[in-house]
Design a protein around this motif. Structure first.
Motif, PDB file in Angstrom:
ATOM      1  N   ASP A 153       0.841  -1.198   0.000  1.00 19.02           N
ATOM      2  CA  ASP A 153       0.000   0.000   0.000  1.00 19.02           C
ATOM      3  C   ASP A 153       0.877   1.249   0.000  1.00 19.02           C
ATOM      4  OD1 ASP A 153      -2.655   1.195   0.143  1.00 19.02           O
ATOM      5  OD2 ASP A 153      -2.057   1.858   2.145  1.00 19.02           O
ATOM      6  N   ASP A 154       0.346   2.336  -0.562  1.00 23.68           N
ATOM      7  CA  ASP A 154       1.106   3.594  -0.609  1.00 23.68           C
ATOM      8  C   ASP A 154       0.725   4.555   0.509  1.00 23.68           C
ATOM      9  OD1 ASP A 154      -1.415   4.304  -1.391  1.00 23.68           O
ATOM     10  OD2 ASP A 154      -0.814   5.301  -3.258  1.00 23.68           O
ATOM     11  N   GLY A 155      -0.110   4.080   1.446  1.00 23.83           N
ATOM     12  CA  GLY A 155      -0.548   4.942   2.527  1.00 23.83           C
ATOM     13  C   GLY A 155      -1.785   5.748   2.207  1.00 23.83           C
ATOM     14  N   ARG A 156      -2.232   5.673   0.963  1.00 24.94           N
ATOM     15  CA  ARG A 156      -3.419   6.431   0.545  1.00 24.94           C
ATOM     16  C   ARG A 156      -4.508   5.511  -0.023  1.00 24.94           C
ATOM     17  NH1 ARG A 156       0.888   9.334  -1.426  1.00 24.94           N
ATOM     18  NH2 ARG A 156       0.521   8.609  -3.558  1.00 24.94           N
ATOM     19  N   GLY A 157      -4.427   4.240   0.289  1.00 24.95           N
ATOM     20  CA  GLY A 157      -5.479   3.312  -0.114  1.00 24.95           C
ATOM     21  C   GLY A 157      -5.303   2.670  -1.467  1.00 24.95           C
ATOM     22  N   LYS A 158      -4.075   2.654  -2.006  1.00 22.28           N
ATOM     23  CA  LYS A 158      -3.854   2.083  -3.334  1.00 22.28           C
ATOM     24  C   LYS A 158      -4.180   0.588  -3.372  1.00 22.28           C
ATOM     25  CE  LYS A 158      -0.226   1.236  -6.778  1.00 22.28           C
ATOM     26  NZ  LYS A 158       1.224   1.384  -7.078  1.00 22.28           N
ATOM     27  N   ALA A 159      -3.752  -0.152  -2.341  1.00 23.94           N
ATOM     28  CA  ALA A 159      -3.931  -1.608  -2.348  1.00 23.94           C
ATOM     29  C   ALA A 159      -5.397  -2.003  -2.335  1.00 23.94           C
ATOM     30  CB  ALA A 159      -3.210  -2.229  -1.152  1.00 23.94           C
ATOM     31  N   ARG A 160      -6.220  -1.247  -1.624  1.00 24.61           N
ATOM     32  CA  ARG A 160      -7.626  -1.632  -1.506  1.00 24.61           C
ATOM     33  C   ARG A 160      -8.411  -1.404  -2.790  1.00 24.61           C
ATOM     34  NH1 ARG A 160      -9.220   3.295   2.498  1.00 24.61           N
ATOM     35  NH2 ARG A 160      -9.668   4.881   0.915  1.00 24.61           N
ATOM     36  N   LEU A 161      -7.877  -0.580  -3.697  1.00 26.74           N
ATOM     37  CA  LEU A 161      -8.594  -0.305  -4.951  1.00 26.74           C
ATOM     38  C   LEU A 161      -8.796  -1.573  -5.767  1.00 26.74           C
ATOM     39  CD1 LEU A 161      -6.936   3.057  -6.101  1.00 26.74           C
ATOM     40  CD2 LEU A 161      -9.150   2.731  -4.980  1.00 26.74           C
ATOM     41  N   ASN A 162      -7.923  -2.567  -5.565  1.00 28.85           N
ATOM     42  CA  ASN A 162      -8.063  -3.824  -6.302  1.00 28.85           C
ATOM     43  C   ASN A 162      -9.309  -4.599  -5.894  1.00 28.85           C
ATOM     44  OD1 ASN A 162      -5.580  -3.664  -7.809  1.00 28.85           O
ATOM     45  ND2 ASN A 162      -4.494  -4.107  -5.908  1.00 28.85           N
ATOM     46  N   LEU A 163      -9.845  -4.319  -4.702  1.00 31.37           N
ATOM     47  CA  LEU A 163     -10.994  -5.058  -4.187  1.00 31.37           C
ATOM     48  C   LEU A 163     -12.304  -4.287  -4.250  1.00 31.37           C
ATOM     49  CD1 LEU A 163      -9.455  -6.751  -1.010  1.00 31.37           C
ATOM     50  CD2 LEU A 163      -9.856  -7.776  -3.243  1.00 31.37           C
ATOM     51  N   LEU A 164     -12.236  -2.957  -4.240  1.00 28.60           N
ATOM     52  CA  LEU A 164     -13.468  -2.173  -4.224  1.00 28.60           C
ATOM     53  C   LEU A 164     -14.192  -2.280  -5.556  1.00 28.60           C
ATOM     54  CD1 LEU A 164     -12.229   1.017  -2.324  1.00 28.60           C
ATOM     55  CD2 LEU A 164     -13.251  -1.085  -1.419  1.00 28.60           C
ATOM     56  N   ARG A 165     -15.514  -2.449  -5.480  1.00 29.10           N
ATOM     57  CA  ARG A 165     -16.310  -2.747  -6.681  1.00 29.10           C
ATOM     58  C   ARG A 165     -17.122  -1.559  -7.185  1.00 29.10           C
ATOM     59  NH1 ARG A 165     -19.683  -7.839  -4.852  1.00 29.10           N
ATOM     60  NH2 ARG A 165     -20.476  -7.624  -6.982  1.00 29.10           N
ATOM     61  N   HIS A 166     -17.413  -0.593  -6.326  1.00 27.69           N
ATOM     62  CA  HIS A 166     -18.309   0.496  -6.701  1.00 27.69           C
ATOM     63  C   HIS A 166     -17.612   1.846  -6.549  1.00 27.69           C
ATOM     64  CE1 HIS A 166     -21.491  -2.485  -6.765  1.00 27.69           C
ATOM     65  NE2 HIS A 166     -21.221  -2.811  -5.517  1.00 27.69           N
ATOM     66  N   ARG A 167     -18.069   2.795  -7.347  1.00 26.24           N
ATOM     67  CA  ARG A 167     -17.449   4.120  -7.328  1.00 26.24           C
ATOM     68  C   ARG A 167     -17.578   4.778  -5.958  1.00 26.24           C
ATOM     69  NH1 ARG A 167     -18.852   9.122 -11.516  1.00 26.24           N
ATOM     70  NH2 ARG A 167     -17.487  10.674 -10.515  1.00 26.24           N
ATOM     71  N   HIS A 168     -18.752   4.628  -5.327  1.00 24.33           N
ATOM     72  CA  HIS A 168     -18.939   5.268  -4.027  1.00 24.33           C
ATOM     73  C   HIS A 168     -18.040   4.652  -2.970  1.00 24.33           C
ATOM     74  CE1 HIS A 168     -21.256   2.019  -2.044  1.00 24.33           C
ATOM     75  NE2 HIS A 168     -21.770   1.795  -3.240  1.00 24.33           N
ATOM     76  N   GLU A 169     -17.652   3.381  -3.153  1.00 24.25           N
ATOM     77  CA  GLU A 169     -16.705   2.765  -2.225  1.00 24.25           C
ATOM     78  C   GLU A 169     -15.325   3.382  -2.375  1.00 24.25           C
ATOM     79  OE1 GLU A 169     -18.477  -1.769  -1.726  1.00 24.25           O
ATOM     80  OE2 GLU A 169     -17.042  -1.372  -3.317  1.00 24.25           O
ATOM     81  N   VAL A 170     -14.929   3.632  -3.623  1.00 25.99           N
ATOM     82  CA  VAL A 170     -13.631   4.250  -3.880  1.00 25.99           C
ATOM     83  C   VAL A 170     -13.588   5.661  -3.304  1.00 25.99           C
ATOM     84  CG1 VAL A 170     -12.037   5.018  -5.678  1.00 25.99           C
ATOM     85  CG2 VAL A 170     -13.282   2.860  -5.955  1.00 25.99           C
ATOM     86  N   GLU A 171     -14.680   6.408  -3.498  1.00 26.87           N
ATOM     87  CA  GLU A 171     -14.708   7.798  -3.047  1.00 26.87           C
ATOM     88  C   GLU A 171     -14.771   7.920  -1.530  1.00 26.87           C
ATOM     89  OE1 GLU A 171     -18.084   9.267  -5.132  1.00 26.87           O
ATOM     90  OE2 GLU A 171     -16.982   9.616  -7.010  1.00 26.87           O
ATOM     91  N   SER A 172     -15.547   7.032  -0.871  1.00 32.80           N
ATOM     92  CA  SER A 172     -15.724   7.139   0.573  1.00 32.80           C
ATOM     93  C   SER A 172     -14.723   6.314   1.368  1.00 32.80           C
ATOM     94  CB  SER A 172     -17.147   6.708   0.956  1.00 32.80           C
ATOM     95  OG  SER A 172     -17.319   5.310   0.725  1.00 32.80           O
TER      96      SER A 172
END
Length: 306
Positions: A168-187
């Motif tokens: 992870d880069d400390g800003r949530g880069k790693a979790r982007l691989n799992l998030l499925r919806h735009r609102h999940e990425v934004e929130s």
């Protein structure tokens, strides 16, 4: 395992379960086909229509083989509801030819036996059981881990690192691989259930999405498979998390706690209660140790273990 092992009907006169095969004389009705599980597939008949259709049927066969640990049974001349209708000899040969084409597509599959019965009241109609086996099947073990924790604890980030071999880069880069919806990425809050898979081959090498194109590819190459179920942390999505727990039958719960949390939250306590009620083993993973103050972390651990 044969059809006689997997298909049965309840005979009240006998006071229990009586095994019933399509090959039995006078049998005109079987129990309805089980779509959700089992290695038995009912087919009235099959025709070698086109390659795309054969590929679809081969995928279905692959699933039945997996359900039967390398053994599937195709019951021919039977509707999905179990009605025994029979097919002609020509239709039977075309159906067997199609099954052979399906087996060739899978590569390591073969027809091991074909048993026929001619229907008494329809001399030109037959039914059959086709037993299909998979050669060189790999025996695998699977561990299902449901990941629980309050929102912001780092559940999705941990799984992103594990399943994609990416720091992870400390800003949530790693979790982007799992998030499925735009609102999940934004929130940054997960509101749906996501599965992640890692495996280990015979030499112990870790297999994940960094060196495999899909979960299916990981499964095929692995001797041991770990499936992670990433759940929602926000309290309003507790029902979704509960559905994931019930639907995926975890072997282990993984409770993720943020080291910089001020206290053990009510949501976390609810997860602990669920684990205790279900009797599922629980492990605790602590994240964000670099951001924690020693007195704060000690107080939270005392509250958790006290």
């Amino acid at each position: 395992m044969t059809t006689r092992d997997t298909i049965y009907s309840v005979d009240a006169a006998c006071g229990g379960k009586q095994l019933l095969s399509v090959l039995g004389e006078g049998v005109t009705q079987l129990p309805p086909e089980s779509d959700g599980s089992g290695n038995v597939e009912y087919k009235t008949k099959l025709n070698p229509e086109n390659e795309a259709r054969t590929t679809h049927l081969a995928t279905q066969l692959k699933w039945r083989l997996a359900e039967g640990n390398g053994h599937a049974v195709y019951v021919l001349g039977v509707h999905d509801d179990g009605e025994v209708v029979g097919i002609s000899d020509v239709e039977l040969q075309l159906t067997i030819q199609t099954i052979e084409d399906m087996a060739r597509q899978l590569g390591n599959v073969q027809i091991s036996s074909i048993d026929r019965r001619r229907l008494e009241d329809q001399g030109d109609q037959v039914v059959a059981e086709v037993h299909i086996t998979q050669r060189n099947i790999v025996r695998r073990t699977e561990l299902r881990v449901t990941v629980l924790g309050d929102h912001g604890a780092g559940k999705s980030t941990i799984l992103g690192c594990l399943t994609y071999d990416e720091a992870d880069d400390g800003r949530g880069k790693a979790r982007l691989n799992l998030l499925r919806h735009r609102h999940e990425v934004e929130s940054g809050r997960t509101s749906s259930i996501t599965l992640g898979t890692i495996g280990f081959d015979a030499e112990g090498l870790v297999l994940n999405y960094a060196n495999n194109r899909s979960a299916e590819h990981i499964f095929q190459r692995s001797r041991h498979v770990v499936t992670f179920v990433d759940t929602c942390g926000y309290v309003k999505h507790l029902k979704t998390t509960a559905s994931a727990i019930v639907g995926h039958s975890p072997h282990v719960f993984c409770l993720v706690l943020a080291a910089d949390a001020a206290t053990v939250t009510g949501t976390t306590r609810e997860y602990l209660r669920i684990a205790a009620v279900l009797g599922v083993p629980l492990m605790v993973v602590v994240t964000k140790m670099d951001a924690a103050l020693k007195p704060q972390f000690a107080a939270m651990m005392h509250e958790l273990l006290g």
